[in-house]
Design a protein around this motif. Structure first.
Motif, PDB file in Angstrom:
ATOM      1  N   PHE A  67     110.460 -75.105 -42.613  1.00  0.00           N
ATOM      2  CA  PHE A  67     109.621 -73.963 -42.984  1.00  0.00           C
ATOM      3  C   PHE A  67     108.475 -74.337 -43.928  1.00  0.00           C
ATOM      4  CE2 PHE A  67     113.032 -71.569 -41.160  1.00  0.00           C
ATOM      5  CZ  PHE A  67     112.438 -70.401 -40.728  1.00  0.00           C
ATOM      6  N   ALA A  76     107.057 -68.500 -38.183  1.00  0.00           N
ATOM      7  CA  ALA A  76     108.416 -68.488 -38.725  1.00  0.00           C
ATOM      8  C   ALA A  76     109.417 -68.040 -37.672  1.00  0.00           C
ATOM      9  CB  ALA A  76     108.487 -67.586 -39.955  1.00  0.00           C
ATOM     10  N   PHE A 148     111.452 -65.978 -44.812  1.00  0.00           N
ATOM     11  CA  PHE A 148     110.003 -66.107 -44.750  1.00  0.00           C
ATOM     12  C   PHE A 148     109.368 -64.861 -45.328  1.00  0.00           C
ATOM     13  CE2 PHE A 148     105.783 -65.543 -43.116  1.00  0.00           C
ATOM     14  CZ  PHE A 148     105.235 -66.775 -43.372  1.00  0.00           C
TER      15      PHE A 148
END
Length: 190
Positions: A67, A76, A148
């Motif tokens: 990420f 994401a 995220f």
């Protein structure tokens, strides 16, 4: 006197409605921008709760690198979908090491969450997109964070190389770590 009470009641009702509308809109804004990570253990036994935390730590550690360069929710989601089977494998490995034979389910979907505060950010209750990792019966006290933008990875912004600016709008700062929501840049005209 009676008119004063009515006026106060009307003001109170208008303020209550405005607060409800604000909370709903804030939840919708966050829901559009966030992916949450939710780990649900088999039970509330100490052993199962410790296993939940071990699995959480392993998954977060392994997903952090994946990420690091993600800059949008769409990216994401792609990274998440590509790694659902790896998340499941990581959980299954930890379960086997603990001597258990619990099944594992890993799902990406929209789920209801209660209100939660992360530092200075308050996420209203509501539906959010999330990766849900269910261990065994999934009947224990759960744990969640924001996958995220990567608030699960608390040192993500701290590890920026010198001279590199963090992307996004700073949302809060704690212990010399800045947390930013890139999707909020437009509010500040960036």
């Amino acid at each position: 006197m009676c008119n004063t009470k009515k006026a106060v009641l009307i003001i109170f009702l208008v303020m209550a409605m405005m607060t409800a509308v604000y909370n709903y809109n804030a939840q919708q804004d966050y829901a559009r921008d966030l992916i949450r990570f939710h780990v649900i253990p088999n039970s509330d036994t100490i052993e199962d709760q410790m296993l939940k935390l071990t699995i959480r730590d392993i998954v977060i550690k392994e997903m952090k690198a994946k990420f690091e360069k993600v800059e949008s929710k769409e990216e994401a989601i792609l990274v998440t979908k590509e790694n659902l089977s790896e998340i499941k494998k990581l959980a299954e490995e930890q379960i086997a090491l603990a001597g258990k034979n619990y099944k594992v389910e890993v799902q990406l979907g929209d789920y209801q969450f209660p209100e939660r505060t992360y530092g200075d950010i308050r996420l209203p209750q509501g539906k959010y997109q999330a990766v849900r990792l269910i261990i065994g019966e999934g009947k224990g006290q759960n744990w969640w964070c924001v996958l995220f933008p990567p608030l699960c990875f608390v040192d993500g912004v701290e590890s920026l190389t010198e001279g590199r600016q963090a992307k996004g709008v700073k949302v809060f700062e704690r212990d010399d770590i800045e947390f930013r929501l890139r999707s909020l840049e437009f509010l500040n005209g960036k």
